[in-house]
Scaffold this motif. Structure first.
Motif, mmCIF file in Angstrom:
data_model
loop_
_atom_site.group_PDB
_atom_site.id
_atom_site.type_symbol
_atom_site.label_atom_id
_atom_site.label_comp_id
_atom_site.label_asym_id
_atom_site.label_seq_id
_atom_site.Cartn_x
_atom_site.Cartn_y
_atom_site.Cartn_z
ATOM 1 N N LEU A 1 39.504 18.292 46.478
ATOM 2 C CA LEU A 1 38.444 17.491 46.324
ATOM 3 C C LEU A 1 37.274 18.672 46.712
ATOM 4 C CD1 LEU A 1 38.989 14.409 48.609
ATOM 5 C CD2 LEU A 1 38.950 14.298 46.211
ATOM 6 N N ALA A 2 37.725 19.658 47.402
ATOM 7 C CA ALA A 2 36.614 20.696 47.568
ATOM 8 C C ALA A 2 37.440 22.105 47.420
ATOM 9 C CB ALA A 2 36.154 20.521 48.841
ATOM 10 N N GLU A 3 36.705 22.978 47.088
ATOM 11 C CA GLU A 3 37.267 24.466 47.173
ATOM 12 C C GLU A 3 36.123 25.379 47.916
ATOM 13 O OE1 GLU A 3 38.899 27.731 43.935
ATOM 14 O OE2 GLU A 3 37.680 26.113 43.079
ATOM 15 N N ILE A 4 36.603 25.867 48.925
ATOM 16 C CA ILE A 4 35.843 26.685 49.649
ATOM 17 C C ILE A 4 36.420 28.242 49.201
ATOM 18 C CG2 ILE A 4 34.650 27.281 51.855
ATOM 19 C CD1 ILE A 4 35.440 24.480 52.577
ATOM 20 N N VAL A 5 35.673 29.118 49.220
ATOM 21 C CA VAL A 5 35.833 30.378 48.694
ATOM 22 C C VAL A 5 35.084 31.363 49.520
ATOM 23 C CG1 VAL A 5 36.350 32.339 47.017
ATOM 24 C CG2 VAL A 5 36.785 29.784 46.494
ATOM 25 N N VAL A 6 35.524 32.340 50.343
ATOM 26 C CA VAL A 6 34.697 33.289 51.249
ATOM 27 C C VAL A 6 34.814 34.719 50.344
ATOM 28 C CG1 VAL A 6 34.617 34.459 53.312
ATOM 29 C CG2 VAL A 6 35.329 31.979 53.224
ATOM 30 N N HIS A 7 33.861 35.135 50.310
ATOM 31 C CA HIS A 7 33.496 36.505 49.420
ATOM 32 C C HIS A 7 33.040 37.842 50.310
ATOM 33 C CE1 HIS A 7 34.116 34.486 45.579
ATOM 34 N NE2 HIS A 7 33.240 33.657 46.095
ATOM 35 N N ASN A 8 33.738 38.700 50.572
ATOM 36 C CA ASN A 8 33.162 39.770 51.441
ATOM 37 C C ASN A 8 32.020 40.704 50.674
ATOM 38 O OD1 ASN A 8 32.780 42.110 52.873
ATOM 39 N ND2 ASN A 8 35.090 42.417 53.566
ATOM 40 N N LEU A 9 30.858 40.582 51.268
ATOM 41 C CA LEU A 9 29.796 41.488 50.583
ATOM 42 C C LEU A 9 30.133 42.756 50.040
ATOM 43 C CD1 LEU A 9 26.944 40.946 49.530
ATOM 44 C CD2 LEU A 9 26.110 41.602 52.032
ATOM 45 N N ARG A 10 31.000 43.276 51.210
ATOM 46 C CA ARG A 10 31.103 44.836 50.815
ATOM 47 C C ARG A 10 32.014 45.202 49.636
ATOM 48 N NH1 ARG A 10 29.710 47.037 55.718
ATOM 49 N NH2 ARG A 10 30.007 45.740 57.553
ATOM 50 N N ASP A 11 32.637 44.024 48.836
ATOM 51 C CA ASP A 11 33.201 44.240 47.890
ATOM 52 C C ASP A 11 32.124 44.417 46.437
ATOM 53 O OD1 ASP A 11 35.622 44.014 49.240
ATOM 54 O OD2 ASP A 11 35.781 41.921 48.633
ATOM 55 N N TYR A 12 31.023 44.350 46.969
ATOM 56 C CA TYR A 12 29.802 44.035 45.918
ATOM 57 C C TYR A 12 28.843 45.325 45.867
ATOM 58 C CZ TYR A 12 31.778 39.581 44.642
ATOM 59 O OH TYR A 12 32.784 38.440 44.636
ATOM 60 N N THR A 13 29.185 46.364 46.711
ATOM 61 C CA THR A 13 28.481 47.364 46.960
ATOM 62 C C THR A 13 29.032 48.387 46.011
ATOM 63 O OG1 THR A 13 27.455 48.850 48.576
ATOM 64 C CG2 THR A 13 29.869 48.240 48.792
ATOM 65 N N THR A 14 28.111 49.342 45.741
ATOM 66 C CA THR A 14 28.313 50.391 44.788
ATOM 67 C C THR A 14 28.554 51.841 45.478
ATOM 68 O OG1 THR A 14 26.131 50.853 44.400
ATOM 69 C CG2 THR A 14 27.275 49.282 42.944
ATOM 70 N N ASN A 15 28.456 51.752 46.765
ATOM 71 C CA ASN A 15 28.634 53.150 47.599
ATOM 72 C C ASN A 15 30.121 53.214 48.111
ATOM 73 O OD1 ASN A 15 28.615 52.609 50.696
ATOM 74 N ND2 ASN A 15 26.806 51.369 49.806
ATOM 75 N N ASN B 1 24.328 41.634 43.325
ATOM 76 C CA ASN B 1 25.648 41.871 42.593
ATOM 77 C C ASN B 1 26.766 40.557 42.575
ATOM 78 O OD1 ASN B 1 24.877 44.178 41.673
ATOM 79 N ND2 ASN B 1 25.853 45.440 43.069
ATOM 80 N N ALA B 2 26.700 40.398 43.737
ATOM 81 C CA ALA B 2 27.750 39.327 44.099
ATOM 82 C C ALA B 2 27.231 37.759 43.773
ATOM 83 C CB ALA B 2 27.824 39.053 45.873
ATOM 84 N N ILE B 3 25.969 37.438 43.750
ATOM 85 C CA ILE B 3 25.554 36.226 42.998
ATOM 86 C C ILE B 3 25.808 36.175 41.770
ATOM 87 C CG2 ILE B 3 23.176 34.816 42.625
ATOM 88 C CD1 ILE B 3 22.501 35.466 45.544
ATOM 89 N N ALA B 4 25.245 37.378 41.044
ATOM 90 C CA ALA B 4 25.257 37.523 39.493
ATOM 91 C C ALA B 4 26.875 37.522 39.164
ATOM 92 C CB ALA B 4 24.773 38.859 39.275
ATOM 93 N N ALA B 5 27.783 37.974 39.841
ATOM 94 C CA ALA B 5 29.291 37.900 39.614
ATOM 95 C C ALA B 5 29.811 36.310 39.396
ATOM 96 C CB ALA B 5 30.150 38.645 40.438
ATOM 97 N N LEU B 6 29.203 35.634 40.716
ATOM 98 C CA LEU B 6 29.569 34.161 40.532
ATOM 99 C C LEU B 6 28.870 33.574 39.475
ATOM 100 C CD1 LEU B 6 29.395 33.743 44.661
ATOM 101 C CD2 LEU B 6 31.407 33.897 42.975
ATOM 102 N N LYS B 7 27.588 33.698 39.154
ATOM 103 C CA LYS B 7 27.101 32.901 38.256
ATOM 104 C C LYS B 7 27.554 32.969 36.835
ATOM 105 C CE LYS B 7 22.487 32.012 40.342
ATOM 106 N NZ LYS B 7 21.115 32.206 40.364
ATOM 107 N N GLN B 8 28.366 34.435 36.505
ATOM 108 C CA GLN B 8 28.923 34.572 35.341
ATOM 109 C C GLN B 8 30.175 33.626 34.988
ATOM 110 O OE1 GLN B 8 30.107 38.537 35.268
ATOM 111 N NE2 GLN B 8 28.040 39.287 34.798
ATOM 112 N N GLN B 9 30.495 32.843 36.222
ATOM 113 C CA GLN B 9 31.806 32.065 36.281
ATOM 114 C C GLN B 9 31.594 30.605 35.962
ATOM 115 O OE1 GLN B 9 34.578 33.233 39.282
ATOM 116 N NE2 GLN B 9 33.715 34.905 39.584
ATOM 117 N N ARG B 10 30.343 30.264 36.656
ATOM 118 C CA ARG B 10 29.938 28.866 36.646
ATOM 119 C C ARG B 10 28.309 28.577 36.905
ATOM 120 N NH1 ARG B 10 32.577 30.162 40.756
ATOM 121 N NH2 ARG B 10 34.594 29.779 39.740
ATOM 122 N N GLU B 11 27.820 27.442 36.737
ATOM 123 C CA GLU B 11 26.461 27.226 37.311
ATOM 124 C C GLU B 11 26.443 26.616 38.651
ATOM 125 O OE1 GLU B 11 24.666 24.726 34.429
ATOM 126 O OE2 GLU B 11 24.826 26.020 32.804
#
Length: 226
Positions: free
Chosen positions: A30-44, A69-79
């Motif tokens: 009924l629900a899917e909750i996914v946690v993303h580490n912001l550090r995975d989206y940094t370039t340094n 970067n994080a928001i853009a990556a997620l928006k590439q997968q779904r609205e």
């Protein structure tokens, strides 16, 4: 419903999101909750996501690039219906808001941290800002967990008895009436006779009266004048 949570401290959310109703709702699909580490989206190379604020103020500020970067990556997968930022100065989270959010399909929750986030994130990437109260937490992780819990439990099928959620406090701008269970008498403390009468209409009338009285005494601000 899918909830994507972006945070610098994903370990803070491991327990709250993986037990009780939230776990059952996810196990049922009924629900899917996914946690993303912001550090995975940094370039340094040091995975740093914060820097000193312009203007010399104390504290550190989350940078715009990893968040974008994080928001853009997620928006590439779904609205997404909403991109939410948890902030002390956001709109106060309440039951009507939870009810409305439970009808959405996909949301992103960005957890605030440190001194705050680069304000350009709020200006250009965020669609809704939510506060869970007039106080400051170490970060927005617990606020995100509270929002997820309040929303997911309203999804049909998440709770075994769906009527239970509809009779919770705040659903009608009233606090819930007192509830009792067996035994009917304990140490001389008795359950109100009306609840044992079997007369449902009178029981419902008593519950409404009790809800009104408790709300007037404890939360008079909920009794808004039309």
């Amino acid at each position: 419903m899918r909830i994507d949570i972006i945070t610098v401290l994903p370990q803070m959310l491991t327990g709250p999101l993986d037990c009780s109703i939230l776990k059952r709702a996810q196990d049922k699909g009924l629900a899917e909750i996914v946690v993303h580490n912001l550090r995975d989206y940094t370039t340094n190379k040091h995975k740093r996501v914060d820097d000193y604020p312009f203007g010399g103020e104390a504290g550190m500020v989350i940078q715009i690039e990893p968040v974008d970067n994080a928001i853009a990556a997620l928006k590439q997968q779904r609205e997404y219906d909403e991109v939410i930022f948890t902030s002390p100065d956001g709109e106060l989270f309440d039951q009507p808001m939870a009810n409305q959010m439970s009808t959405l399909q996909n949301i992103i929750i960005l957890c605030g941290h440190y001194k705050g986030i680069d304000y350009r994130i709020r200006e250009h990437l965020i669609t809704k800002e939510i506060s869970i109260g007039d106080y400051v937490l170490t970060g927005g992780e617990m606020a995100a967990a509270i929002i997820a819990d309040a929303v997911v439990r309203l999804i049909p099928g998440a709770i075994g008895d769906e009527q239970s959620a509809l009779s919770d406090s705040f659903q009608d701008n009233l606090l819930a009436p007192p509830v009792y269970t067996r035994p009917a008498e304990y140490k001389g403390w008795k359950v109100p006779d009306i609840l044992l009468s079997g007369h449902q209409a009178k029981i419902d009338e008593w519950k409404l009266q009790q809800a009104m009285e408790r709300t007037k005494a404890l939360r008079p601000d909920l009794l808004k004048e039309d």
